[in-house]
Design an enzyme around this catalytic site. Structure first.
Site, PDB file in Angstrom:
ATOM      1  N   CYS A  67       0.847  -1.195   0.000  1.00  0.00           N
ATOM      2  CA  CYS A  67       0.000   0.000   0.000  1.00  0.00           C
ATOM      3  C   CYS A  67       0.886   1.250   0.000  1.00  0.00           C
ATOM      4  CB  CYS A  67      -0.904  -0.006   1.222  1.00  0.00           C
ATOM      5  SG  CYS A  67      -2.004   1.423   1.260  1.00  0.00           S
TER       6      CYS A  67
ATOM      7  N   CYS B  62       0.269   4.870   6.919  1.00  0.00           N
ATOM      8  CA  CYS B  62      -0.353   4.696   8.243  1.00  0.00           C
ATOM      9  C   CYS B  62       0.640   3.982   9.170  1.00  0.00           C
ATOM     10  CB  CYS B  62      -1.644   3.896   8.106  1.00  0.00           C
ATOM     11  SG  CYS B  62      -2.722   4.531   6.797  1.00  0.00           S
TER      12      CYS B  62
ATOM     13  N   CYS C   6       0.398   0.237  10.341  1.00  0.00           N
ATOM     14  CA  CYS C   6      -0.061  -0.780   9.393  1.00  0.00           C
ATOM     15  C   CYS C   6       1.066  -1.585   8.741  1.00  0.00           C
ATOM     16  CB  CYS C   6      -0.912  -0.127   8.305  1.00  0.00           C
ATOM     17  SG  CYS C   6      -1.571  -1.346   7.158  1.00  0.00           S
TER      18      CYS C   6
ATOM     19  N   CYS D 130     -16.635  -9.083   5.335  1.00  0.00           N
ATOM     20  CA  CYS D 130     -15.942  -7.821   5.076  1.00  0.00           C
ATOM     21  C   CYS D 130     -14.708  -8.096   4.219  1.00  0.00           C
ATOM     22  CB  CYS D 130     -15.510  -7.175   6.389  1.00  0.00           C
ATOM     23  SG  CYS D 130     -16.865  -7.006   7.554  1.00  0.00           S
TER      24      CYS D 130
ATOM     25  N   CYS E 242     -19.431  -5.910   3.292  1.00  0.00           N
ATOM     26  CA  CYS E 242     -18.733  -4.694   3.707  1.00  0.00           C
ATOM     27  C   CYS E 242     -17.408  -4.668   2.961  1.00  0.00           C
ATOM     28  CB  CYS E 242     -18.488  -4.731   5.214  1.00  0.00           C
ATOM     29  SG  CYS E 242     -17.523  -3.305   5.798  1.00  0.00           S
TER      30      CYS E 242
ATOM     31  N   CYS F 151     -19.226   2.244   8.297  1.00  0.00           N
ATOM     32  CA  CYS F 151     -18.479   1.607   9.385  1.00  0.00           C
ATOM     33  C   CYS F 151     -17.256   2.484   9.599  1.00  0.00           C
ATOM     34  CB  CYS F 151     -18.086   0.190   8.963  1.00  0.00           C
ATOM     35  SG  CYS F 151     -16.981  -0.621  10.123  1.00  0.00           S
TER      36      CYS F 151
ATOM     37  N   ARG G  43     -17.988  -2.152  17.661  1.00  0.00           N
ATOM     38  CA  ARG G  43     -17.247  -3.404  17.453  1.00  0.00           C
ATOM     39  C   ARG G  43     -15.948  -3.428  18.248  1.00  0.00           C
ATOM     40  NH1 ARG G  43     -16.530  -4.337  11.769  1.00  0.00           N
ATOM     41  NH2 ARG G  43     -18.601  -5.185  11.928  1.00  0.00           N
TER      42      ARG G  43
END
Ligand code: SF4
Length: 352
Positions: free
Chosen positions: A55, A59, A62, A99, A130, A190, A262
């Site tokens: 990616c 972040c 991550c 998801c 999702c 979400c 969640r």
């Protein structure tokens, strides 16, 4: 406590909720929770990584960012058949929502037909869908909505004030814009955050304040505990105080009374007692399965034992008349989910 849905929370109000005596906070959260939800029921989703690693975003938590050497094996976009196999498996384990997450800044034009096909086919199995694919344009959000996507996940992660310490490649405003596109396209939202990234309590308050004052509350609010991954800038972060973590869940429950909160990433490192306290604070959704994208998660056997000890049931299907299924299909899905639970597909190794 009122379950009136408000979008005008002030920082002072949220801070007062957060800092009251713990027992008072838990009592309020549990009272609010019981007004909208069955207190002994938890919704269960399964998360599948449909495109892993490489990616371009940065972040700091991550392992999928191309900028950090975490030893993660990159994988291209998963073939439809493989996604459907994973979805079938998720349904057999008792999940009601599947998801799908892709490690992208945002999907490319060429990706859209593939992800739309995934949505259509997974939905046809009778599962809620999702996706989390990064930032979405207005058109992409409409395309996914047209394919029938139920939820789109896009977290705010933390407070606007602390955000720049965690991510520099997209702004808080970018995130809010994507949430706006998702909502305008008619999908459910979400969105939540991660605790334990070195933020202060004020940042946790800021995160909850921003979620609670969105024009519509996210239907699903994941509260994650940082999983420290070697190779990321957050690998040596201190533990978040577990009671502060529970406080944040309780406040999220009170200010977003109709949302599913969640208990998301980080359960692998939580004791059963901490998870029980989080459920008491109003968390009523988890991810099932031994993997959360690329990180470890308690296996379903462990969760089944925990649910059994706590007398918690996995929620079966919500009947959504608008999801494009015929009544028979919905009924069949319901029956199958209920039977799965009864025939112990979810609780199959509760005695081990
Ligand atoms: S955008 Fe998503 S996949 Fe990419 S680095 Fe950030 S959290 Fe990881």
């Amino acid at each position: 406590m009122s379950t009136l849905v408000r979008h005008d929370w002030t920082r002072t109000e949220i801070s007062q909720l957060m800092n009251q005596p713990f027992n008072d906070l838990m009592f309020q959260a549990q009272t609010v929770h019981r007004q909208s939800f069955d207190p002994n029921q938890v919704q269960v989703s399964i998360l599948c990584s449909i495109k892993t690693g490489a990616c371009p975003e940065d972040c700091a938590y991550c392992p999928q960012s191309a900028r950090y050497d975490t030893g993660l094996k990159k994988e291209r976009l998963m073939q439809l058949e493989k996604v459907l196999e994973e979805a079938r498996d998720a349904k057999a384990k008792g999940a009601t929502r599947f998801c799908m997450g892709a490690a992208w800044r945002s999907p490319k034009k060429k990706d859209m037909p593939h992800v739309s096909a995934m949505v259509r086919e997974v939905k046809a199995m009778g599962l809620e869908t999702c996706m989390t694919l990064g930032m979405l344009s207005e058109n992409q959000a409409s395309e996914l909505a047209d394919a029938g996507l139920d939820y789109y996940n896009h977290n705010l992660d933390t407070s606007p004030e602390y955000y720049g310490d965690i991510i520099t490649t997209r702004t808080y405003g970018d995130r809010l814009e994507t949430l706006d596109h998702v909502r305008s396209a008619g999908m459910k939202v979400c969105s939540g955050g991660i605790l334990g990234m070195g933020e202060k309590q004020d940042d946790r308050i800021g995160l909850i304040l921003n979620l609670a004052n969105l024009p519509g509350h996210p239907e699903s609010v994941p509260i994650n505990m940082l999983i420290r991954i070697k190779g990321t800038p957050m690998e040596n972060m201190d533990d978040v105080d577990p009671l502060e973590f529970v406080r944040a869940i309780a406040v999220a429950r009170i200010v977003m009374p109709k949302s599913y909160v969640r208990l998301s990433a980080g359960r692998e490192q939580m004791s059963d007692e901490l998870q029980a306290m989080a459920f008491m604070a109003g968390a009523n959704s988890i991810f099932l399965g031994d993997k959360l994208l690329t990180a470890a998660n308690p296996g379903e056997g462990k969760d089944a034992r925990l649910f059994e000890r706590l007398g918690i049931n996995a929620e079966t299907f919500e009947v959504d008349e608008s999801n494009g299924h015929s009544d028979e299909q919905v009924e069949e899905s319901l029956l199958s989910a209920v039977n799965d639970a009864k025939t112990d597909k979810f609780f199959y190794d509760a005695t081990k």
